[in-house]
Each structure stands twice: as C-alpha cells, then as structure tokens.
Design a protein around this motif. Structure first.
Motif, mmCIF file in Angstrom:
data_model
loop_
_atom_site.group_PDB
_atom_site.id
_atom_site.type_symbol
_atom_site.label_atom_id
_atom_site.label_comp_id
_atom_site.label_asym_id
_atom_site.label_seq_id
_atom_site.Cartn_x
_atom_site.Cartn_y
_atom_site.Cartn_z
ATOM 1 N N SER A 678 0.821 -1.215 0.000
ATOM 2 C CA SER A 678 0.000 0.000 0.000
ATOM 3 C C SER A 678 0.856 1.267 0.000
ATOM 4 O O SER A 678 1.737 1.441 0.841
ATOM 5 C CB SER A 678 -0.913 0.003 1.227
ATOM 6 N N GLY A 679 0.575 2.125 -0.963
ATOM 7 C CA GLY A 679 1.234 3.420 -1.019
ATOM 8 C C GLY A 679 2.646 3.401 -1.551
ATOM 9 O O GLY A 679 3.334 4.422 -1.478
ATOM 10 N N GLU A 689 7.969 5.478 -1.028
ATOM 11 C CA GLU A 689 6.875 5.319 -0.069
ATOM 12 C C GLU A 689 6.119 6.645 -0.024
ATOM 13 O O GLU A 689 6.661 7.670 0.346
ATOM 14 C CB GLU A 689 7.452 4.969 1.296
ATOM 15 N N SER A 691 3.101 7.441 1.578
ATOM 16 C CA SER A 691 2.011 7.501 2.559
ATOM 17 C C SER A 691 1.682 8.938 2.951
ATOM 18 O O SER A 691 0.508 9.281 3.165
ATOM 19 C CB SER A 691 2.369 6.679 3.801
ATOM 20 N N LYS A 692 2.690 9.809 3.054
ATOM 21 C CA LYS A 692 2.426 11.217 3.394
ATOM 22 C C LYS A 692 1.628 11.891 2.289
ATOM 23 O O LYS A 692 0.716 12.686 2.554
ATOM 24 C CB LYS A 692 3.742 11.962 3.627
ATOM 25 N N ILE A 694 -0.364 10.396 0.234
ATOM 26 C CA ILE A 694 -1.720 9.843 0.239
ATOM 27 C C ILE A 694 -2.552 10.483 1.348
ATOM 28 O O ILE A 694 -3.739 10.796 1.156
ATOM 29 C CB ILE A 694 -1.667 8.308 0.383
ATOM 30 N N ASP A 695 -1.951 10.704 2.498
ATOM 31 C CA ASP A 695 -2.648 11.414 3.574
ATOM 32 C C ASP A 695 -3.014 12.831 3.116
ATOM 33 O O ASP A 695 -4.125 13.308 3.374
ATOM 34 C CB ASP A 695 -1.763 11.486 4.812
#
Length: 708
Positions: A678-679, A689, A691-692, A694-695
């Motif tokens: 994921s992400g 990566e 994730s930040k 995506i947030d």
C-alpha cells in the motif's frame, strides 16, 4: 443613470441607424442587447465554424435558444447548457455561484426538460492567500446551497488552482436535463398576438449584470450587479414551469440583460409592447431603467395564448408566487416599453439584435522556452501528486447532495466521468475538461486537447461521446495576444469536434476576465462532453496482481505540461494526434465490453505519475518497469513519467495479452503490476513510499480550508 459599456463608435452607429438620439431608457436597452455577454459581438463570426449539426442534434446553436439538445433514443433527448458566473463570484462568491446554478436550472426548464444533473468547474488562485480560501469556501457553499435546496444533484466537476485566477475566479456550471423530443418548448415565438407573462419579483439586485460581465473588474464596489439567490422560490418556478410547459408557446429564463433582453430575444424578429407598470416589483421606487435591466433571479417569461393567461397565472398564484400579464407580441418588429402611460422605449428589433460585429487584431505571443532544468525524479513525483489540483475533492463534493433524484450511477471522484441513468434505461456519461497551462503555450493544440481528453474520459467508463457544450474564457478581446488565443482555441475545438463527431450544441463566451490592473487570466476554454455507455458500464475495481497495460506513446513534448508549470517552461508543446485518441478510446471501450478491463484511466495532466497515483490512493501499490513504457526518446525516465502526450491510457487487466493481440494500430505494452504494498510506487529497483502524499490527498482541503 445606468453605467453603459457602449463605445463612442457603437453609440454613433446606434444614432445613425436610428436617425435620432436615443433617450436614457433606450440607451440602457441598446447597451444590454449589445453587451458582449448577450450579443457575442467579438466572437460570433468565429463561432460559425463550430460543427453544430448531426444525426443526434435535436437543437443546436440557434439564436436565442436557451440550451442545446441531443437525441438519446426511444423518443428522449437530453438538454445541455454551460454558463459561468465569474465576475459575480469575484464580488460575492456565495450568491455569485448560487445564482449561476439557478440560472442554469432555469435554462434547462425553459425547454420543458427535467433537470437531472449539474457539474461545476471551479478555478481560483493560490490557497496560500486568505482571500482565495474565502472565495473557494463560499463558492462551494453557494453551489451546494442552491443545488441541494432545489433537489438537483451535483455529479462531477473540476477544482483547479493557479495564480492567474487570484482576482478573477472562474465558476462554470453545466446543467443536464431530460425531455421527450416532442415536448421540447421553444424559447422564441412563431406568431404575433401572444401574451407576455412574467413570473417572479423584480428588484435592484443584479442591476446591469450583462454589462458588468462585459468589462473587466474595476475594484469598485459593484455588489449591486450581483443577483441574490433564493432556491426555495427557484423550486416553485421549476415545479410549476414543468407542469405548464405544454400549455405555453415559448419559455425564456430572465437572465443576462433582464427584461429587455428576454423580451427582445423571445420576440425573434417580431415586435412587442410591454407595460412596465404591470411588472411585479420587490421594491416600489424602481426607475423604469432599473426595471428594464434588473437581473433579479427566479423570474421567467412565458408566451401564452390569451385564453390561457389566467390558467397559467393560477398555477403560480396557488403558491403565492407573483405572475402577471405585462404585454403582447406584435407583427411590426418594433420593441416598445411603456411606463405610466408614456412610451419610453421604441426601437426596431433589427437594431437591437444586430450589433456591430468585431474581428479584432491578432498577434501571436510566444512564451520563451528555457533549457531543460535538472530535475530530481523523486522530488518531482512528490511535488506533482501533492499539488491541490490532484488531491481528493471530497471536501467539495461532500457538501453537495449528489444522489438526490436517484439517477446518479457513478458518483463524484469514483471515475474519470460521472454517469447518470436516463428514463429510457440508457446510461449517460458526462465530463468537463480544460487545460489553461497548455492553452497559454499553444491555444490551437489546447482546443484539440480538451475535446480529445473529454472523449478519452468518457471511454474509461465505457461511453462514446455524442456532443459537447463549450465555454470560452479569455481576457480583453481588444488585446491582440488575447484575441489570438481565442481564435486559435476555437479553431482547435472545432477541428476536434468534427473529428470525433461530437457537434457543439451550445456554449458561452466570457471575455474581460482580468483583474483591476488589466492582467488577464490564462486562456481557459472549457468543454463538457456527453456520451452514452455503448454496452457495459465500467465502475472500476482494483485487486492485487492485476497487470498494468499502457496504451499509447509518451512523447518528448513537455512544454505546457504540469511538470513545466512547476519547473519552468521547457521543451516542445504537445501535438494532439486525434486519430490516436480515437483508436485508443475505441480499444478501451471494446475491452470494457468484452470484460477485459477492471479499471481504466486516461493519461492527462500530471502524466503517467498522476494516473498511477490513482491506484495508490485506493490502498494498493504498483511495480513498474521503465523499459516497458513506450516513448519516442528512448530511456528518458522524466519524459516517460510526466509526458502528457495524448491518446494514452492505463488499464488494469487479468488478460494483458488480449490488448497486445487486439491493439489494431494502438501502441500497447505491459508496464507493471498492482501490488499489495500500500502506497508504494516502485520504478525498476527504486521504491518510493508515498504515505504522506496519500494522507495529503485525502485531507488537504480539510486542513487548509476548514482550519482557516
């Protein structure tokens, strides 16, 4: 005294044609009819190049028709309309945007059609500025307030940001309605003797709105030119108008230019006599000139046979809504307005509907190109996917009731196009597209690009485009560089519309989009395309181990792309190859119909990176091999990832070999797989990566706007 926008040249033409000096009320009448907003005097010559006929065209670009219509089969038609409320939204964003929605809805019902969907395309300046945050918050509130209150779903749109819109936001609203083809009501009369009936109260709000929209923003207090929204009155107008549509001879929304424009356009070459004393007023001390050009909302005009006037008014009066017979149409082609027994306007219809037409000087302005800068790939990826243009717009559409009416099939944010169920059981897909960054560099290619992109967007849900409406938004047309971009953009739209067989059935031109210093917005033509799902609808689903197939070729054409917006204007401008868009779109629709595609996305702004990010934000990862990405420049990873050359898609499939065997002239290649990481965006041996990012995708607007 009404503020006029007529030039000395135009005033002299009016005097010569009339053979006398018009009085104050007549000058106000001429000014409204000859305003850029109502007359298209700087654009009409070029607009004639648009393809406006075809087997599905029921009502195209016709004088004084309030909306276009397309045949969708089984005796049904959809009605399309696209307008903006740019200047009003810059002054009062809540009422400016709300009344834009109201005006579109009234245009739809004026054809006897039931409104079933709205799209809103919004552009404001950088959200680092407090005023832009205030504008955006209240624009969204206004759209939601009117659409939600009146019961018409907002099913899609765009939300984009650029410094060029700091003082001049663009607020475009498109409306869609459905009607039986044999029940479409004209907006013009076809015989003299019909009575003129007005519904609604006339007030001071919206005074001189058409003229206000036909000049640049001055920075002065022009709040009086902004209409006030009343969706609850609008709901009465909607319901009653639809209930009496088969009892009247013509219907017209009272929009830009107010009563003088509505009566003159409805007359369609006939004459008219109107008694202003009979017009229901919100305040008692309006001057006759104010009654003539007020643009108070929630008003309609009806052309009615004498024996049905009482019946029509009784329908409105049941809800205590004002309704009055104010005059009649004549066969002498003279427009007359009377006030307290005195004739204050006596003007030939031919004079009012035949303003001088202008073809201004054109001059190409070539923006300087810089040498390609050194760009860190990872930094560029993070910058692009973090930009507010690419984050989730849930903050906006969560404020809209997008399921009211039960016709919404694909909701906002779920796919590249919205999908609506029609009464005949067919599915209608709609999408709006613009690309001001490309238009600033090459308006002709941009005109083609936005039509091609809309066509591709519809293909991702299994639909084929059948027609478009457009909105052409530019600065002062008297400036040669501005007028050049208008002419070139129109040329590109016309060429692409002909190629895809998607006739232009309506639209709008909005000039003078400039701030008080005279700086124009980036040229922003916009199209909204409608299409029908041919067989199967693709809602889109993602799962682990699906193959990612790229259709099309990435080209070293970086100028005008989103990457060049961030890093400088470098490289060549994209050339739109319409045939590649067509054959790739046909392959996508064929793949959907044969069950070979689980998810599809066109590659547009932001390039391949933006398209792949749409997989990551759904909780998956991707593993890409750069040597699988076909490009015209070998192994240049920057081009492969960020090129916005057209005719391209990514599709997720369990059967990649089907595309390689059935590509029929389309370049197709397997570029990677969906993973469970994921992400994570993995390119060759390097993993990012995200994730930040995506947030940020899900929470950007909630943080920036709600915590303001």
């Amino acid at each position: 005294m009404v503020k006029l926008t007529l030039s000395p040249f135009e005033m002299e033409i009016a005097r010569k044609r009339l053979g006398r000096e018009p009085n104050e009320a007549e000058w106000a009448t001429i000014d409204a009819l000859w305003s850029e907003h109502c007359s298209y005097k700087s654009s009409k010559v070029y607009l004639r190049s648009f393809p406006s006929s075809g087997e599905r065209v029921v009502m195209g670009i016709e004088d004084w028709q309030d909306a276009g219509a397309l045949d969708v089969g089984d005796g049904w038609a959809i009605v399309l309309k696209l307008e903006s409320h740019n200047h009003p939204s810059a002054i009062d964003p809540f009422n400016g945007s709300a009344t834009g929605v109201g005006g579109i809805i009234r245009d739809i019902i004026s054809k006897g059609a039931i409104p079933i969907a709205l799209l809103d395309m919004i552009r404001v300046g950088n959200l680092n500025r407090e005023r832009n945050r205030w504008l955006l918050k209240n624009i969204i509130r206004g759209i939601g307030f009117y659409g939600n209150s009146i019961g018409v779903p907002v099913v899609g749109g765009e939300l984009s940001f650029d410094d060029t819109y700091d003082d001049n936001p663009l607020v475009d609203v498109a409306g869609i309605g459905v009607v039986r083809k044999d029940k479409i009501v004209p907006s013009v009369v076809k015989q003299a003797g019909l009575k003129i009936v007005i519904v609604g109260l006339t007030g001071l709000d919206g005074l001189g709105g058409a003229s206000f929209a036909s000049r640049k923003l001055s920075g002065e207090n022009e709040i009086g030119a902004v209409q006030i929204a009343d969706p609850f009155a609008g709901k009465i107008v909607l319901d009653v108008t639809l209930s009496i549509a088969d009892k009247v001879e013509a219907i017209k929304d009272l929009g830009g230019g107010g009563l003088v424009v509505g009566v003159t356009e409805m007359a369609n070459g006939f004459g008219a006599v109107v008694d202003l004393d009979r017009v229901p007023l919100r305040v008692s001390d309006l001057t006759p000139e104010e009654i003539l050009i007020s643009e108070t909302q929630e008003r309609m005009l009806f052309a009615v046979k004498e024996e049905r006037v009482k019946e029509i008014c009784a329908e409105f009066e049941y809800y205590e809504y004002p309704c009055a017979e104010i005059g009649y149409f004549t066969d002498d082609s003279v427009i007359r307005f009377r006030y307290r027994g005195k004739e204050i306007v006596n003007l030939p219809s031919e004079l009012l509907v035949s303003p001088p037409l202008f073809m201004w000087e054109v001059r190409k302005h070539k923006r300087p190109s810089i040498e390609r800068p050194k760009i860190d790939i990872e930094e560029a990826i993070r910058k692009v996917v973090s930009h507010p243009d690419f984050v989730s717009k849930e903050w906006a559409y969560s404020q809209f009731d997008y399921e009211v009416g039960t016709s919404t099939v694909i909701k906002p944010g779920e796919a590249d196009a919205a999908v609506i169920a029609l009464p005949n059981g067919k599915l209608l897909a709609v999408k709006g597209d613009a690309n001001p960054d490309l238009c600033e560099n090459d308006a002709y290619e941009c005109g083609k690009y936005i039509v091609a992109e809309a066509y591709r967007n519809l293909a991702t849900v299994g639909a084929k485009g059948i027609g478009i409406v457009d909105h052409l938004q530019f600065g002062d047309p008297r400036k040669p560089e501005v007028y050049y971009t208008f002419v070139e953009a129109l040329r590109g739209i016309a060429e692409a519309a002909k190629f895809f067989n998607t006739p232009v059935v309506g639209g709008k031109v909005s000039f003078y989009n400039e701030n008080k210093e005279g700086k124009a917005i980036k040229p922003t033509p916009l199209v909204v395309m409608a299409g029908l799902v041919e067989d199967k609808l693709l809602r889109g689903s993602i799962e682990e181990d699906l193959s990612i197939v790229m259709l099309g070729l990435a080209r070293d054409e970086m100028r005008g792309t989103f990457l060049s917006k961030l890093y400088g204007n470098f490289g060549e401008t994209p050339k739109v190859r319409l045939n590649e868009d067509l054959v790739a779109s046909e392959l996508v629709v064929q793949g959907i119909n044969r069950g070979k595609i689980l998810f599809a996305k066109d590659i547009g702004r932001g390039g391949l990176v933006s398209a792949l990010f749409s997989i990551l934000v759904r909780g998956y990862g991707v593993d890409i091999r750069s040597n699988g990405i076909k490009a015209d420049i070998g192994d240049d990873l920057l081009v492969k990832l960020f090129s916005e050359s057209t005719g391209r898609f990514i599709v997720l499939t369990k059967e990649p070999e089907w595309f390689l065997e059935n590509k029929k002239g389309v370049i197709a290649s397997v570029i990677g797989k969906v993973t469970k990481s994921s992400g994570v965006l993995k390119i060759d041996d390097k993993s990012l990566e995200l994730s930040k990012e995506i947030d940020n995708y899900y929470n950007y607007f909630f943080r920036v706007i709600e915590n303001d």
